[in-house]
Design a protein around this motif. Structure first.
Motif, PDB file in Angstrom:
ATOM      1  N   LYS A 286       0.837  -1.203   0.000  1.00  0.00           N
ATOM      2  CA  LYS A 286       0.000   0.000   0.000  1.00  0.00           C
ATOM      3  C   LYS A 286       0.871   1.253   0.000  1.00  0.00           C
ATOM      4  N   ALA A 287       1.937   1.215   0.809  1.00  0.00           N
ATOM      5  CA  ALA A 287       2.830   2.368   0.925  1.00  0.00           C
ATOM      6  C   ALA A 287       3.488   2.682  -0.415  1.00  0.00           C
ATOM      7  N   TYR A 288       3.972   1.655  -1.105  1.00  0.00           N
ATOM      8  CA  TYR A 288       4.639   1.863  -2.395  1.00  0.00           C
ATOM      9  C   TYR A 288       3.676   2.493  -3.400  1.00  0.00           C
ATOM     10  N   ASN A 289       2.442   2.007  -3.414  1.00  0.00           N
ATOM     11  CA  ASN A 289       1.453   2.536  -4.354  1.00  0.00           C
ATOM     12  C   ASN A 289       1.019   3.958  -4.007  1.00  0.00           C
ATOM     13  N   LEU A 290       1.270   4.382  -2.754  1.00  0.00           N
ATOM     14  CA  LEU A 290       0.899   5.731  -2.320  1.00  0.00           C
ATOM     15  C   LEU A 290       1.967   6.783  -2.636  1.00  0.00           C
ATOM     16  N   LEU A 291       3.114   6.342  -3.124  1.00  0.00           N
ATOM     17  CA  LEU A 291       4.205   7.281  -3.397  1.00  0.00           C
ATOM     18  C   LEU A 291       3.942   8.119  -4.641  1.00  0.00           C
ATOM     19  N   LYS A 292       4.342   9.373  -4.572  1.00  0.00           N
ATOM     20  CA  LYS A 292       4.363  10.230  -5.759  1.00  0.00           C
ATOM     21  C   LYS A 292       5.546   9.809  -6.633  1.00  0.00           C
ATOM     22  N   PRO A 293       5.588  10.257  -7.878  1.00  0.00           N
ATOM     23  CA  PRO A 293       6.831  10.113  -8.645  1.00  0.00           C
ATOM     24  C   PRO A 293       7.965  10.815  -7.883  1.00  0.00           C
ATOM     25  N   MET A 294       9.108  10.196  -7.817  1.00  0.00           N
ATOM     26  CA  MET A 294      10.275  10.644  -7.047  1.00  0.00           C
ATOM     27  C   MET A 294      10.079  10.470  -5.538  1.00  0.00           C
ATOM     28  N   GLY A 295       9.047   9.705  -5.179  1.00  0.00           N
ATOM     29  CA  GLY A 295       8.778   9.447  -3.759  1.00  0.00           C
ATOM     30  C   GLY A 295       9.684   8.362  -3.194  1.00  0.00           C
ATOM     31  N   LYS A 296       9.802   8.348  -1.870  1.00  0.00           N
ATOM     32  CA  LYS A 296      10.694   7.384  -1.207  1.00  0.00           C
ATOM     33  C   LYS A 296       9.951   6.624  -0.114  1.00  0.00           C
ATOM     34  N   LEU A 297      10.029   5.315  -0.168  1.00  0.00           N
ATOM     35  CA  LEU A 297       9.476   4.446   0.869  1.00  0.00           C
ATOM     36  C   LEU A 297      10.628   3.927   1.721  1.00  0.00           C
ATOM     37  N   ILE A 298      10.579   4.187   3.025  1.00  0.00           N
ATOM     38  CA  ILE A 298      11.608   3.670   3.932  1.00  0.00           C
ATOM     39  C   ILE A 298      10.942   2.679   4.875  1.00  0.00           C
ATOM     40  N   THR A 299      11.273   1.416   4.713  1.00  0.00           N
ATOM     41  CA  THR A 299      10.689   0.372   5.563  1.00  0.00           C
ATOM     42  C   THR A 299      11.687   0.003   6.654  1.00  0.00           C
ATOM     43  N   GLY A 334       8.568   3.679 -12.481  1.00  0.00           N
ATOM     44  CA  GLY A 334       7.736   4.415 -11.526  1.00  0.00           C
ATOM     45  C   GLY A 334       8.422   5.632 -10.946  1.00  0.00           C
ATOM     46  N   ASN A 335       9.722   5.775 -11.190  1.00  0.00           N
ATOM     47  CA  ASN A 335      10.488   6.879 -10.605  1.00  0.00           C
ATOM     48  C   ASN A 335      10.307   6.927  -9.082  1.00  0.00           C
ATOM     49  N   LYS A 336      10.457   5.768  -8.454  1.00  0.00           N
ATOM     50  CA  LYS A 336      10.309   5.659  -7.003  1.00  0.00           C
ATOM     51  C   LYS A 336      11.519   4.937  -6.419  1.00  0.00           C
ATOM     52  N   SER A 337      11.722   5.117  -5.126  1.00  0.00           N
ATOM     53  CA  SER A 337      12.816   4.399  -4.471  1.00  0.00           C
ATOM     54  C   SER A 337      12.317   3.723  -3.195  1.00  0.00           C
ATOM     55  N   VAL A 338      12.904   2.576  -2.882  1.00  0.00           N
ATOM     56  CA  VAL A 338      12.564   1.808  -1.674  1.00  0.00           C
ATOM     57  C   VAL A 338      13.850   1.612  -0.873  1.00  0.00           C
ATOM     58  N   CYS A 339      13.818   1.987   0.399  1.00  0.00           N
ATOM     59  CA  CYS A 339      14.992   1.874   1.268  1.00  0.00           C
ATOM     60  C   CYS A 339      14.652   1.012   2.480  1.00  0.00           C
ATOM     61  N   GLY A 340      15.652   0.350   3.004  1.00  0.00           N
ATOM     62  CA  GLY A 340      15.478  -0.448   4.221  1.00  0.00           C
ATOM     63  C   GLY A 340      16.397   0.076   5.305  1.00  0.00           C
ATOM     64  N   PHE A 341      15.857   0.234   6.531  1.00  0.00           N
ATOM     65  CA  PHE A 341      16.678   0.746   7.639  1.00  0.00           C
ATOM     66  C   PHE A 341      16.571  -0.176   8.845  1.00  0.00           C
ATOM     67  N   HIS A 342      17.732  -0.491   9.454  1.00  0.00           N
ATOM     68  CA  HIS A 342      17.778  -1.328  10.654  1.00  0.00           C
ATOM     69  C   HIS A 342      18.951  -0.854  11.504  1.00  0.00           C
ATOM     70  N   LEU A 343      18.644  -0.107  12.565  1.00  0.00           N
ATOM     71  CA  LEU A 343      19.695   0.462  13.411  1.00  0.00           C
ATOM     72  C   LEU A 343      20.558  -0.631  14.050  1.00  0.00           C
ATOM     73  N   GLY A 344      19.958  -1.792  14.302  1.00  0.00           N
ATOM     74  CA  GLY A 344      20.692  -2.891  14.932  1.00  0.00           C
ATOM     75  C   GLY A 344      21.860  -3.394  14.110  1.00  0.00           C
ATOM     76  N   TYR A 345      21.800  -3.222  12.798  1.00  0.00           N
ATOM     77  CA  TYR A 345      22.888  -3.668  11.919  1.00  0.00           C
ATOM     78  C   TYR A 345      23.893  -2.552  11.615  1.00  0.00           C
TER      79      TYR A 345
END
Length: 471
Positions: A286-299, A334-345
């Motif tokens: 749902k989050a990915y589909n909600l992004l604008k062009p040039m939008g960023k999803l950080i999971t 889609g001109n979108k980006s997906v990032c992953g964040f994990h402070l533990g690593y």
């Protein structure tokens, strides 16, 4: 030399002494004289204190309380234990007398065996705390005894004393309480690095923050407010909307009663510039589909896996089944980006973390960010603290204090448990009564339904009477 090697070394020294004794020349013995009674008494008097004044090493008598995850499962798997022996300091480490600890969602997942950065039980959890430096190891130059510090570590901080690398500590600013300091590292570093390192947040952008009333959610909202004209959409239950609105959320959304995707589209038809996703599973789609062009999803999490006190295999399987996956060609088109964040690593990237922390601490000193403490619990109450967070009843950070629980409160704890049991029984009685009332209502309805049928039968019988008379 390690503690295990010490006895062997001592034994070797004793053996060497025993081997060299026969080689020594016999010394002439002085003539034996009987000591005077007074002298003997004096000798006895001086010998007795010598025997009693032998000190046991502090390392052996030192004790401290620690919370220990004894196995995977419910709240009762985290137990308060007393450990013996002072933690030994390695080069580059400091010993911290812990005053307060932060509770994070990762700790809840770790209790169920769903967090791989925590070693197998038995182990002391805890990724952040605050306290006072009590001892300094070799090669430590920028910390001294008495320094007030906040600590970020992979685990092991839910205890009264902790030996940690000096590089994992940060000086507490003037005016910040130990509770606020314990609430600071994990939430604010996570929110800052996602929004600015990955998200490149700029003026006039829009951000969707899930769990906006949680520790990371409040930190992210405050950081968004440091940038001009940022519109913040935040999901939270309705009872928390007033608080998060006052904290800077522009559009609060009740995810329990409304479809947050539809609510966002009503206000921002094009979608979001940045979305912070701690949920995982179908919500990431749902989050990915909600992004604008040039939008960023950080999971940065999979909290949808957590359902109930113990591991829910159905919730875990459902989350993995709906795991988000995308082809690079779709990202390009889609001109979108997906990032992953994990402070533990990122525990091996302390220089990177320190840079972020210095910026956030400057913002704190300027009064632009400030942790919100939901509640503070004694170590003895860790189960209740975890329950509050897991049931999403907190607004802000849940804190554990190492201050011993007063005896009066300890006496009240069993009464609270009894009240909980009584409440459960009362709730069960109410449910049973509702069921009984429901059955009674059904019977009444059945009787009402039968009444017209009886009337119809009577009418039919009346009609049949004349026909019988005609015959």
């Amino acid at each position: 030399m390690s503690g295990e090697d010490a006895p062997a070394e001592q034994q070797n020294a004793v053996d060497q002494k025993q081997e060299t004794k026969p080689a020594e020349e016999p010394k002439a013995e002085p003539p034996k004289t009987e000591p005077a009674p007074a002298a003997a008494a004096a000798a006895d008097a001086t010998a007795t204190p010598a025997a009693t004044t032998e000190k046991v090493p502090e390392e052996e008598t030192f004790t401290y309380r620690a919370l220990v995850l004894t196995g995977y499962g419910g709240y009762d798997k985290v137990k308060l234990q007393v450990k013996k022996g002072k933690p030994a300091l390695k080069a580059g480490e400091v010993l911290v007398r812990v005053k307060a600890c932060g509770l994070n969602f990762a700790d809840l997942m770790a209790r169920q065996g769903l967090y791989d950065r925590l070693p197998s039980p038995p182990v002391t959890p805890g990724m952040e705390c605050s306290g006072v430096v009590e001892a300094v190891g070799e090669e430590v130059t920028d910390r001294k005894v008495g320094d007030k510090v906040m600590v970020l570590n992979r685990f092991g901080l839910w205890q009264e004393v902790a030996a940690v690398p000096a590089t994992h500590t940060f000086l507490i600013p003037e005016g910040m309480s130990f509770e606020e300091a314990a609430a600071f590292p994990v939430n604010y570093i996570t929110a800052y690095m996602m929004l600015f390192d990955f998200g490149n947040l700029r003026p006039n952008q829009s951000v969707l923050i899930h769990a906006a009333a949680g520790g990371v959610g409040i930190a992210a909202t405050q950081l968004c407010n440091t940038v001009k004209d940022v519109t913040v959409f935040g999901t939270a239950s309705a009872s928390k909307h007033e608080t998060i609105s006052q904290g800077g959320v522009t559009h609060p959304i009740d995810y329990r009663t409304k479809d947050y995707v539809e609510e966002v589209r009503k206000i921002s038809p094009k979608g979001m510039d940045i979305i912070l996703d701690p949920l995982g599973g179908s919500d990431t789609h749902k989050a990915y589909n909600l992004l604008k062009p040039m939008g960023k999803l950080i999971t940065y999490g999979t909290s949808n896996m957590l359902a109930g006190q113990k591991k829910n295999l159905l919730a875990v399987a459902k989350n993995w089944y709906h795991q988000f996956s995308i082809h690079t060609l779709s990202l390009i088109q889609g001109n979108k980006s997906v990032c992953g964040f994990h402070l533990g690593y990122l525990d091996g990237e302390m220089e990177l973390i320190s840079q972020a922390m210095n910026i956030i601490l400057d913002l704190y000193k300027q009064g632009k960010v400030k942790p919100r403490i939901d509640s503070t619990w004694h170590l003895e109450q860790v189960g209740d603290a975890m329950r509050k967070m897991q049931e999403r009843n907190n607004i802000g950070k849940v804190i554990l204090t190492t201050e011993p629980m007063p005896e009066e409160e300890k006496k009240e704890e069993p009464k609270k448990e009894d009240k909980k049991e009584d409440k459960k029984k009362d709730d069960k009685k109410k449910d049973d009564k509702k069921k009984d009332d429901g059955k009674k209502e059904e019977k009444k309805d059945d009787k009402k339904k039968e009444e017209p049928k009886k009337e119809e039968k009577k009418e039919e019988e009346k009609k049949e009477e004349p026909s019988k008379e005609e015959k």
